[in-house]
Design a protein around this motif. Structure first.
Motif, PDB file in Angstrom:
ATOM      1  N   GLY A 169       1.474 -21.014 113.990  1.00 34.62           N
ATOM      2  CA  GLY A 169       0.039 -21.105 113.722  1.00 34.62           C
ATOM      3  C   GLY A 169       0.010 -20.852 111.789  1.00 34.62           C
ATOM      4  O   GLY A 169       0.637 -19.749 111.624  1.00 34.62           O
ATOM      5  N   ASP A 170      -0.261 -21.789 111.451  1.00 39.85           N
ATOM      6  CA  ASP A 170      -0.601 -21.556 109.917  1.00 39.85           C
ATOM      7  C   ASP A 170      -1.951 -21.668 109.319  1.00 39.85           C
ATOM      8  O   ASP A 170      -2.283 -21.769 108.064  1.00 39.85           O
ATOM      9  N   GLY A 171      -2.977 -21.624 110.444  1.00 39.32           N
ATOM     10  CA  GLY A 171      -4.316 -21.760 109.944  1.00 39.32           C
ATOM     11  C   GLY A 171      -4.781 -20.347 109.772  1.00 39.32           C
ATOM     12  O   GLY A 171      -4.131 -19.381 109.489  1.00 39.32           O
ATOM     13  N   LEU A 209      -6.994 -18.925 111.610  1.00 36.36           N
ATOM     14  CA  LEU A 209      -7.941 -18.218 112.809  1.00 36.36           C
ATOM     15  C   LEU A 209      -7.000 -17.673 113.864  1.00 36.36           C
ATOM     16  O   LEU A 209      -7.104 -16.653 114.498  1.00 36.36           O
ATOM     17  N   ASN A 210      -6.128 -18.588 114.239  1.00 37.41           N
ATOM     18  CA  ASN A 210      -5.601 -18.510 115.668  1.00 37.41           C
ATOM     19  C   ASN A 210      -4.121 -18.458 115.906  1.00 37.41           C
ATOM     20  O   ASN A 210      -3.536 -18.664 114.833  1.00 37.41           O
ATOM     21  N   LEU A 211      -3.855 -18.060 117.147  1.00 38.11           N
ATOM     22  CA  LEU A 211      -2.276 -18.210 117.138  1.00 38.11           C
ATOM     23  C   LEU A 211      -1.988 -19.498 118.115  1.00 38.11           C
ATOM     24  O   LEU A 211      -2.904 -20.090 118.813  1.00 38.11           O
ATOM     25  N   LEU A 258      -0.070 -24.171 123.194  1.00 33.95           N
ATOM     26  CA  LEU A 258      -1.019 -23.241 123.689  1.00 33.95           C
ATOM     27  C   LEU A 258      -1.632 -22.645 122.306  1.00 33.95           C
ATOM     28  O   LEU A 258      -0.799 -22.080 121.364  1.00 33.95           O
ATOM     29  N   LYS A 259      -2.932 -22.904 122.171  1.00 34.97           N
ATOM     30  CA  LYS A 259      -3.414 -22.268 121.170  1.00 34.97           C
ATOM     31  C   LYS A 259      -4.662 -21.273 121.680  1.00 34.97           C
ATOM     32  O   LYS A 259      -5.340 -21.269 122.570  1.00 34.97           O
ATOM     33  N   GLN A 260      -4.508 -19.821 121.308  1.00 33.94           N
ATOM     34  CA  GLN A 260      -5.146 -18.963 121.361  1.00 33.94           C
ATOM     35  C   GLN A 260      -5.930 -18.209 120.398  1.00 33.94           C
ATOM     36  O   GLN A 260      -5.451 -18.027 119.377  1.00 33.94           O
ATOM     37  N   MET A 292      -2.648 -27.969 124.929  1.00 33.06           N
ATOM     38  CA  MET A 292      -2.954 -29.358 124.866  1.00 33.06           C
ATOM     39  C   MET A 292      -1.564 -30.107 124.434  1.00 33.06           C
ATOM     40  O   MET A 292      -0.520 -29.409 124.188  1.00 33.06           O
ATOM     41  N   GLU A 293      -1.785 -31.328 124.130  1.00 28.99           N
ATOM     42  CA  GLU A 293      -0.705 -32.292 123.923  1.00 28.99           C
ATOM     43  C   GLU A 293       0.041 -31.837 122.767  1.00 28.99           C
ATOM     44  O   GLU A 293      -0.690 -31.414 121.641  1.00 28.99           O
ATOM     45  N   ASP A 294       1.340 -31.732 122.687  1.00 20.07           N
ATOM     46  CA  ASP A 294       2.262 -31.273 121.555  1.00 20.07           C
ATOM     47  C   ASP A 294       2.271 -32.510 120.599  1.00 20.07           C
ATOM     48  O   ASP A 294       2.606 -33.514 120.739  1.00 20.07           O
ATOM     49  N   LEU A 295       1.738 -32.313 119.312  1.00 20.15           N
ATOM     50  CA  LEU A 295       1.787 -33.222 118.278  1.00 20.15           C
ATOM     51  C   LEU A 295       2.675 -33.240 117.268  1.00 20.15           C
ATOM     52  O   LEU A 295       2.679 -33.770 116.153  1.00 20.15           O
ATOM     53  N   SER A 296       3.635 -32.572 117.586  1.00 22.31           N
ATOM     54  CA  SER A 296       4.758 -32.022 116.443  1.00 22.31           C
ATOM     55  C   SER A 296       5.572 -33.266 115.891  1.00 22.31           C
ATOM     56  O   SER A 296       6.205 -32.996 115.021  1.00 22.31           O
ATOM     57  N   PHE A 310      -7.448 -32.614 115.448  1.00 20.39           N
ATOM     58  CA  PHE A 310      -7.579 -31.366 116.142  1.00 20.39           C
ATOM     59  C   PHE A 310      -8.287 -30.160 115.595  1.00 20.39           C
ATOM     60  O   PHE A 310      -8.971 -30.524 114.657  1.00 20.39           O
ATOM     61  N   ASP A 311      -8.248 -29.137 116.328  1.00 18.29           N
ATOM     62  CA  ASP A 311      -8.966 -27.782 115.701  1.00 18.29           C
ATOM     63  C   ASP A 311     -10.459 -28.068 115.799  1.00 18.29           C
ATOM     64  O   ASP A 311     -11.052 -27.939 114.373  1.00 18.29           O
ATOM     65  N   SER A 312     -11.189 -28.372 116.759  1.00 13.95           N
ATOM     66  CA  SER A 312     -12.440 -28.569 116.791  1.00 13.95           C
ATOM     67  C   SER A 312     -13.289 -27.262 117.206  1.00 13.95           C
ATOM     68  O   SER A 312     -14.426 -27.327 117.659  1.00 13.95           O
ATOM     69  N   GLU A 313     -12.853 -26.008 116.649  1.00 11.59           N
ATOM     70  CA  GLU A 313     -13.525 -24.885 117.166  1.00 11.59           C
ATOM     71  C   GLU A 313     -14.774 -24.731 116.442  1.00 11.59           C
ATOM     72  O   GLU A 313     -15.623 -23.868 116.761  1.00 11.59           O
ATOM     73  N   PHE A 314     -15.195 -25.353 115.252  1.00 18.05           N
ATOM     74  CA  PHE A 314     -16.382 -25.442 114.452  1.00 18.05           C
ATOM     75  C   PHE A 314     -17.351 -26.179 114.900  1.00 18.05           C
ATOM     76  O   PHE A 314     -18.463 -26.557 114.433  1.00 18.05           O
TER      77      PHE A 314
HETATM   78  P1  ADP Z   1      -6.472 -22.654 113.221  1.00 23.32           P
HETATM   79  O1  ADP Z   1      -7.952 -22.732 114.076  1.00 23.32           O
HETATM   80  O2  ADP Z   1      -6.282 -21.203 113.262  1.00 23.32           O
HETATM   81  O3  ADP Z   1      -6.824 -23.477 111.779  1.00 23.32           O
HETATM   82  P2  ADP Z   1      -5.149 -25.095 114.123  1.00 23.32           P
HETATM   83  O4  ADP Z   1      -5.778 -25.558 115.515  1.00 23.32           O
HETATM   84  O5  ADP Z   1      -5.392 -25.742 112.806  1.00 23.32           O
HETATM   85  O6  ADP Z   1      -5.444 -23.539 113.896  1.00 23.32           O
HETATM   86  O7  ADP Z   1      -3.568 -24.923 114.030  1.00 23.32           O
HETATM   87  C1  ADP Z   1      -2.609 -24.398 113.090  1.00 23.32           C
HETATM   88  C2  ADP Z   1      -1.416 -25.128 113.170  1.00 23.32           C
HETATM   89  O8  ADP Z   1      -0.649 -25.165 114.253  1.00 23.32           O
HETATM   90  C3  ADP Z   1      -1.489 -26.553 112.733  1.00 23.32           C
HETATM   91  O9  ADP Z   1      -1.563 -26.537 111.590  1.00 23.32           O
HETATM   92  C4  ADP Z   1      -0.339 -27.243 113.370  1.00 23.32           C
HETATM   93  O10 ADP Z   1       0.701 -27.041 112.460  1.00 23.32           O
HETATM   94  C5  ADP Z   1      -0.005 -26.494 114.516  1.00 23.32           C
HETATM   95  N1  ADP Z   1      -0.714 -27.016 115.770  1.00 23.32           N
HETATM   96  C6  ADP Z   1      -1.902 -27.048 116.158  1.00 23.32           C
HETATM   97  N2  ADP Z   1      -2.132 -27.649 117.238  1.00 23.32           N
HETATM   98  C7  ADP Z   1      -0.905 -28.478 117.449  1.00 23.32           C
HETATM   99  C8  ADP Z   1      -0.427 -29.604 118.429  1.00 23.32           C
HETATM  100  N3  ADP Z   1      -1.495 -29.967 119.229  1.00 23.32           N
HETATM  101  N4  ADP Z   1       0.684 -30.046 118.373  1.00 23.32           N
HETATM  102  C9  ADP Z   1       1.465 -29.516 117.300  1.00 23.32           C
HETATM  103  N5  ADP Z   1       1.056 -28.464 116.303  1.00 23.32           N
HETATM  104  C10 ADP Z   1      -0.049 -28.101 116.398  1.00 23.32           C
END
Ligand code: ADP
Ligand code: MG
Ligand code: MG
Ligand code: MG
Length: 399
Positions: free
Chosen positions: A33-35, A37-39, A54-56, A108-112, A244-248
């Motif tokens: 997580g580099d965002g 808000l979240n893990l 896994l995003k929490q 969710m699907e891993d997009l790395s 991605f990141d549609s929490e808003f």
């Molecule tokens: P936040 O809501 O805290 O901003 P994000 O959803 O933006 O969190 O995710 C933070 C980071 O985690 C992303 O910038 C990305 O590097 C990584 N990440 C998030 N979702 C995925 C995904 N589906 N696949 C690969 N990496 C992800």
């Protein structure tokens, strides 16, 4: 199951119950997580070459800490929006694998394999197919969740699932309010402060326009928005785009998503002022950025109208002249929101690395002033532009 906070080990234990990996798989987890808000954990089975994310949600704002509590229910909005994106624009969003609202998590699907678009743009990467992809994302999500298409009862019931009070409040404060005065939460480059105090915060006429945009943001429940559509919420590859990141997500003015993505392109455009890069390279990349903006907007416009002509349901919206004024309003508001998101990223709480990557604070502040001035001009002149080509010509003339 009541909420507990995941760590790498607990995340592995949890996903073992999902049936996604084989029972004997040896799993490795990494928190990435580099965002704000979240893990975010990437969990891999190296042997089978399988992985998921896994995003929490944490019960507080990650960049600030426990002193700023935030309800974990935001995951519900993210999951609800992702389910809709998976239906309306399946190619352009990560596949939702699993949700657990009690634990405030989604798998969710891993997009790395893809790069965050923001980092790509800092390296001057061109994403030739992006306008095609994002315009479909915008046209489909914004049209098919609006009253232009939906049954009015269904629309209201759906909107009731997106009463995203806390994250809307964050946008209302951080985008439309704090940047216009010396708010405590602002994050100010000391070299920029004199300009803010002597010039920017004295522009009452600008604060007035920002307040009108804020009110529109708060009251105009047109369509389901992504709500945070900047280049850090998008993975971009050669032929792939994933939002991605549609929490808003919430029901708001369609123009907000459109303006936000254009604003982030323009922040990158301006950022090259402060960078030591070959001038011809900059010229070429800037040309690409402006062409992309034109394509994004015009393709969106065309696809939105195609959807309308094909699928509009409500007889009222077929009245002569209705579509034209709807689209015109959307365009003008998008330019306004575009200016507002540029301004908030210079001295509001959360910045863009595009400009903050300029290490010399004096150089950075000069670039920030250019972002602020362009943002202001877009907001103030938004009614005067006839089309996106005029906006882009204006940007070229001014910078
Ligand atoms: P936040 O809501 O805290 O901003 P994000 O959803 O933006 O969190 O995710 C933070 C980071 O985690 C992303 O910038 C990305 O590097 C990584 N990440 C998030 N979702 C995925 C995904 N589906 N696949 C690969 N990496 C992800
Ligand atoms: Mg994010
Ligand atoms: Mg973030
Ligand atoms: Mg987020």
């Amino acid at each position: 199951m009541s909420y507990y906070q995941m760590n790498e080990k607990l995340a592995i234990d949890y996903v073992k119950g999902l049936g996604f990996f084989s029972e004997t798989a040896r799993l490795v987890a990494r928190e990435v997580g580099d965002g704000n808000l979240n893990l975010v954990f990437i969990i891999r089975d190296e042997e089978a070459q399988r992985s998921l994310v896994l995003k929490q949600a944490l019960p507080y704002v990650r960049v600030v800490g426990e002193g700023w509590p935030l309800s974990v229910e935001r995951t519900i909005f993210e999951a609800n929006a992702l389910e809709i994106h998976n239906k309306l624009v399946a190619d352009y969003a990560p596949k939702l694998i699993h949700r657990n609202d009690q634990l405030a998590l989604i798998a969710m699907e891993d997009l790395s394999h893809l790069q965050l678009m923001r980092y790509g743009m800092i390296e001057m990467k061109k994403h030739a197919n992006f306008p095609q992809h994002i315009s479909t994302f915008l046209a489909n999500t914004l049209f098919y969740t609006s009253d232009l298409y939906m049954d009015p009862e269904e629309k209201k019931k759906l909107a009731a699932k997106f009463v995203n009070t806390q994250l809307c409040k964050i946008s209302e404060d951080l985008i439309f309010t704090d940047p216009y005065y010396d708010a405590e939460r602002n994050n100010i480059n000391p070299e920029l402060r004199p300009y803010l105090e002597e010039v920017f915060w004295k522009k009452d006429y600008l604060w007035l326009e920002a307040s009108k945009l804020k009110y529109k943001f708060m009251t105009e429940g047109q369509s389901l928005l992504h709500g945070d559509l900047h280049t850090g919420s998008i993975f971009a590859g050669e032929d792939e785009t994933k939002v991605f990141d549609s929490e808003f997500a919430f029901f708001g003015p369609a123009a907000f998503d459109v303006g936000k993505i254009i604003g982030n392109f323009l922040i990158n455009y301006v950022s090259w002022w402060g960078k030591d890069v070959d001038i011809n390279q900059i010229k070429d990349y800037r040309e690409y950025l402006l062409n992309s903006i034109v394509d994004i907007y015009n393709l969106f416009h065309k696809k939105f109208i195609d959807n309308w002509e094909r699928d509009a349901q409500d007889i009222s919206v077929k009245v002569e002249g209705y579509q034209q004024q709807y689209i015109r309003r959307l365009f003008v508001d998008a330019i306004g929101f575009c200016g507002a998101v540029m301004i908030r990223r210079t001295h509001g709480l959360a910045h863009n690395i595009d400009v903050d990557g300029i290490e010399d604070l004096k150089k950075r502040s000069k670039t920030q002033i250019r972002v602020l001035e362009l943002g202001e001009k877009l907001i103030m002149n938004r009614e005067a532009f006839k089309n996106i080509e005029e906006v882009v010509a204006f940007v070229k003339d001014n910078l």
